[in-house]
Design a protein around this motif. Structure first.
Motif, PDB file in Angstrom:
ATOM      1  N   GLU A  26     104.653  -5.288 -21.529  1.00 19.64           N
ATOM      2  CA  GLU A  26     104.621  -4.325 -20.223  1.00 19.64           C
ATOM      3  C   GLU A  26     104.587  -2.813 -20.523  1.00 19.64           C
ATOM      4  N   PHE A  27     105.927  -2.499 -20.991  1.00 21.14           N
ATOM      5  CA  PHE A  27     106.496  -1.031 -21.917  1.00 21.14           C
ATOM      6  C   PHE A  27     105.521  -0.673 -22.783  1.00 21.14           C
ATOM      7  N   SER A  28     105.377  -1.315 -23.768  1.00 16.46           N
ATOM      8  CA  SER A  28     104.521  -0.956 -25.154  1.00 16.46           C
ATOM      9  C   SER A  28     102.978  -1.771 -25.029  1.00 16.46           C
ATOM     10  N   GLY A  29     102.878  -2.058 -24.100  1.00 13.15           N
ATOM     11  CA  GLY A  29     101.236  -2.251 -24.236  1.00 13.15           C
ATOM     12  C   GLY A  29     100.847  -3.349 -25.216  1.00 13.15           C
ATOM     13  N   GLY A  30     102.225  -4.366 -25.001  1.00 11.34           N
ATOM     14  CA  GLY A  30     101.342  -5.929 -25.602  1.00 11.34           C
ATOM     15  C   GLY A  30     102.294  -5.578 -26.256  1.00 11.34           C
ATOM     16  N   GLY A  31     102.448  -5.238 -26.893  1.00 14.99           N
ATOM     17  CA  GLY A  31     104.099  -5.313 -28.401  1.00 14.99           C
ATOM     18  C   GLY A  31     104.453  -6.541 -28.769  1.00 14.99           C
ATOM     19  N   SER A  48     112.634 -12.585 -19.962  1.00 12.86           N
ATOM     20  CA  SER A  48     112.297 -10.854 -19.000  1.00 12.86           C
ATOM     21  C   SER A  48     112.018  -9.929 -20.403  1.00 12.86           C
ATOM     22  N   CYS A  49     113.159  -9.695 -21.185  1.00 14.83           N
ATOM     23  CA  CYS A  49     112.448  -9.146 -22.238  1.00 14.83           C
ATOM     24  C   CYS A  49     111.567  -8.536 -22.946  1.00 14.83           C
ATOM     25  N   VAL A  50     111.087 -10.632 -23.252  1.00 15.36           N
ATOM     26  CA  VAL A  50     109.410 -10.104 -23.780  1.00 15.36           C
ATOM     27  C   VAL A  50     108.438  -9.579 -23.060  1.00 15.36           C
ATOM     28  N   LYS A  51     109.181 -10.261 -21.623  1.00 18.01           N
ATOM     29  CA  LYS A  51     107.409  -9.735 -20.051  1.00 18.01           C
ATOM     30  C   LYS A  51     107.568  -8.398 -20.651  1.00 18.01           C
ATOM     31  N   ARG A  52     109.077  -7.969 -20.290  1.00  9.20           N
ATOM     32  CA  ARG A  52     108.831  -5.958 -19.589  1.00  9.20           C
ATOM     33  C   ARG A  52     108.657  -5.665 -21.058  1.00  9.20           C
ATOM     34  N   TRP A 105     111.496  -0.120 -28.686  1.00  6.78           N
ATOM     35  CA  TRP A 105     112.234  -1.028 -28.329  1.00  6.78           C
ATOM     36  C   TRP A 105     113.086  -0.166 -27.712  1.00  6.78           C
ATOM     37  N   ARG A 106     113.603   0.363 -29.024  1.00 10.61           N
ATOM     38  CA  ARG A 106     114.987   1.605 -28.592  1.00 10.61           C
ATOM     39  C   ARG A 106     114.603   2.578 -27.595  1.00 10.61           C
ATOM     40  N   ARG A 107     112.898   2.920 -27.303  1.00 10.28           N
ATOM     41  CA  ARG A 107     112.721   3.654 -26.081  1.00 10.28           C
ATOM     42  C   ARG A 107     112.677   3.136 -25.166  1.00 10.28           C
ATOM     43  N   TYR A 108     112.113   1.418 -25.177  1.00 16.92           N
ATOM     44  CA  TYR A 108     112.234   0.428 -24.075  1.00 16.92           C
ATOM     45  C   TYR A 108     113.653   0.585 -23.370  1.00 16.92           C
ATOM     46  N   THR A 109     114.856   0.385 -24.087  1.00 17.94           N
ATOM     47  CA  THR A 109     115.999   0.338 -23.914  1.00 17.94           C
ATOM     48  C   THR A 109     117.299   1.654 -22.647  1.00 17.94           C
ATOM     49  N   GLY A 110     116.270   2.715 -23.924  1.00 19.22           N
ATOM     50  CA  GLY A 110     116.090   4.257 -22.661  1.00 19.22           C
ATOM     51  C   GLY A 110     116.154   4.140 -21.713  1.00 19.22           C
TER      52      GLY A 110
END
Length: 660
Positions: free
Chosen positions: A183-188, A176-180, A202-207
């Motif tokens: 999507e959040f980072s534009g393919g990162g 789920s983290c890999v996929k989400r 990643w920090r921005r994604y968790t927040g």
């Protein structure tokens, strides 16, 4: 209708162990009410359900079998409702049993090496996975369908990058983290360490994930025809902070004694519409849950919470009376005061004229924080990332403590100064990476090269006094060290300069430790911009004060700062008394917190403070002491009121009628 959670409330949390399933709920409610609380926070579900859940992924507490009703939560809610005490249900979805983990491996935290995180036979879950994203709603609904609870608190609402033993497991790599994250980072790709180029994303994604999930939970609760609170550190209808000594995170280090006041002030400045619960454990730390914290330490966190506008919560482990939680003794005094003065706290709002901006790097910020606090200059904490959403017009002075680039906030600060506000900057504040000044209001055009730091500023000094005999190696007046960093600047023609920086000279051996010369670079510079003033210390005066604790350094800063602040209250008190200024509909509300018992790791017994005074501008009186419960001697002289203070024991709250 406005939520009742927008009004002051006081909480008592019983964080239960499984063996507490047979606890006496009536006796516990006696303790809750005696403590001064109107809200009871207790365990409901997640790791161990304290009610007969039918959901297969919640483990029923096995000790419920020894309870006649088989339902602790149901008994507690029934008894609390009868007494008019609200109930917040505590959930912890951060871990599941081995059976649930085997049935739902996609719910689990996965390390970069593909391993689950197992702690005492419990498997850590991930906020990106289905358990939090979908099944949590089933848990909320099951409880809401059965019990008239008043809200929920999610414990450990975070990504499990570390465990209770402070073992760092790193970034979750579940599917789920890999996929989400992609999507959040534009393919990162997910980062493998803090040094990975995508770690900031990643920090921005968790927040973002925590905030989004919190909003979804809140929206779900809002569909019920009930005024329900959702207590979360992000995304809830009630914010959450914890006040403790953080022993696990900072072993061997000193305590930051103002942590709670700082956090609550930052919340109130940036999110004034969201009430805040400040939870203070009665035990030392999670590694020593049976050891009661020092009573004065618990009380100080609660006092800082209420003085800044937070709602106090005292947290004990287990059923009351089973463990020696003597630390709640002084906490009871604070929470009872809060309960008895709900009308005051309902109207309380910040009244400081100084806004202290909080950047990511805290050394300079904390040095200036201590300087302001010790001089009793009231201030609010303003998170740097939230500046563009904070109304700045009510401040006379904004302080930027070595913030580095400020980006979108620059235009806002230029307008603040142009409209009549004052700005004071230190260190690298508002300089771009290549040394350009971000602010039109700055007295500097640009920085000359990179700032000097570390050993480059050893044996460098600042002075505000003339040094006519410098060529002879003779110095007078005040000469203070520079620690941290210092920069050279190109100044605008209209800038006013004061003092000078003394260039580095050898610091050893002693026989050769001389030869300092005046650089011509000012110790401080300022310029008018519109109706306001912008002032710059090119060196980290706050960090220098924090490291050396020299009053002389502090006074260099405050002698420049204080005339810019227009503080309406002046105090004649020891620097160990913290003054927090607010106001209600009638005038000023001054909280005075006795911190004479501050220690390296906690607060101990305090010394009563006598013969203090407040000098208040724009006040007519009367002045009353809410703890001592009597009117105070007050002498008006023009627009100034001098108030003689009572003996300040643990704390005092002074209310002063003003002309405004």
């Amino acid at each position: 209708m406005p939520s009742r959670w927008q009004h002051p409330f006081t909480v008592f949390q019983t964080n239960l162990q499984e063996i507490d399933a047979t606890m006496d709920v009536e006796a516990t409610l006696d303790v809750v009410e005696s403590h001064g609380a109107d809200t009871w926070l207790l365990n409901a579900g997640g790791i161990s359900a304290f009610y007969p859940t039918e959901l297969p992924y919640q483990a029923r507490n096995p000790f419920l079998a020894d309870r006649p009703s088989g339902d602790l939560l149901g008994d507690a809610v029934t008894a609390a409702t009868r007494r008019g005490v609200r109930v917040l249900a505590r959930l912890d979805l951060s871990k599941v049993t081995a059976g649930t983990a085997a049935a739902h491996p996609d719910w689990l935290f996965v390390s970069a090496g593909g391993e689950p995180q197992v702690y005492h036979a419990l498997y850590s879950t991930c906020l990106s996975g289905e358990y939090y994203q979908q099944r949590a709603f089933d848990i909320l609904d099951e409880i809401l369908d059965r019990y008239p609870v008043d809200g929920f608190f999610f414990n450990w609402f975070n990504f499990n990058e570390r465990d209770y033993s402070e073992v760092i497991h790193g970034v979750c790599h579940c599917a789920s983290c890999v996929k989400r994250f992609a999507e959040f980072s534009g393919g990162g790709d997910l980062p493998n360490s803090r040094d990975s180029p995508t770690f900031g994303s990643w920090r921005r994604y968790t927040g973002s994930t925590k905030a989004e999930l919190g909003r979804r939970y809140a929206d779900h609760l809002a569909t019920r025809d009930r005024d329900l609170a959702l207590v979360l550190n992000q995304g809830g209808t009630v914010g959450y902070q914890e006040g403790n000594n953080a022993f696990r995170h900072f072993p061997g280090k000193e305590l930051w004694p103002h942590a709670t006041a700082e956090a609550v002030s930052a919340h109130r400045s940036s999110r004034p519409e969201t009430p805040l619960l400040v939870n203070v454990p009665a035990h030392v730390d999670s590694t020593y849950r049976m050891a009661a914290e020092q009573p004065e330490h618990v009380a100080q966190h609660l006092l800082q919470a209420i003085a800044r506008g937070g709602n106090p919560s005292t947290y004990i482990l287990g059923a009351p009376g089973r463990l020696p939680m003597t630390s709640v003794s002084l906490a009871r005094d604070v929470t009872r005061f809060h309960r008895d003065h709900h009308a005051l706290y309902a109207a309380l709002r910040p009244a400081a004229t100084i806004g202290l901006v909080r950047p990511a790097a805290l050394d300079e910020f904390r040095g200036i924080y201590q300087a302001l606090q010790q001089r009793h200059l009231p201030f609010d904490v303003l998170p740097l990332g939230e500046l563009t959403s904070i109304p700045l017009e009510r401040y006379r002075l904004l302080v930027l403590p070595d913030t580095g680039p400020i980006g979108p906030a620059a235009a806002l600060l230029d307008e603040f100064v142009h409209s009549g506000g004052n700005l004071l900057s230190t260190g690298s504040s508002a300089f771009t990476a290549d040394g350009g000044a971000e602010l039109a209001a700055f007295p500097a055009v640009r920085r000359i090269g990179p700032a000097s730091s570390g050993k480059q500023v050893w044996s460098t000094y600042a002075t505000f006094d003339d040094q006519p005999r410098i060529d002879e190696g003779v110095f007078g007046g005040s000469v203070v060290p520079i620690h941290g960093s210092n920069a050279r600047c190109v100044w605008k023609s209209g800038a006013t300069k004061a003092g000078t920086i003394l260039a580095q000279a050898p610091w050893g051996p002693p026989e050769l430790a001389y030869g300092h010369t005046a650089t011509g670079d000012p110790a401080v510079a300022s310029i008018g911009h519109g109706a306001g003033t912008s002032t710059v210390f090119t060196w980290t005066v706050g960090r220098t004060y924090r490291e050396f604790a020299k009053t002389e350094v502090r006074d260099h800063l405050l002698d420049v700062l204080e005339p810019l602040a227009g503080a309406p209250v002046r105090a004649e008190l020891p620097e160990q008394v913290e003054l927090i200024l607010g106001r209600d509909d009638d005038g000023y509300v001054v909280h005075l917190l006795n911190q004479t018992g501050a220690r390296r790791r906690s607060f101990g017994p305090h010394i009563p403070v006598r013969d203090g005074r407040l000098v208040v501008h724009g006040a007519t009186g009367p002045a009353t002491a809410s703890v001592a419960r009597h009117e105070l001697p007050a002498r008006p002289e023009g627009d100034v009121l001098t108030v003689d203070l009572p003996v300040i024991d643990l704390f005092e709250v002074v209310r002063i009628r003003t002309t405004r």
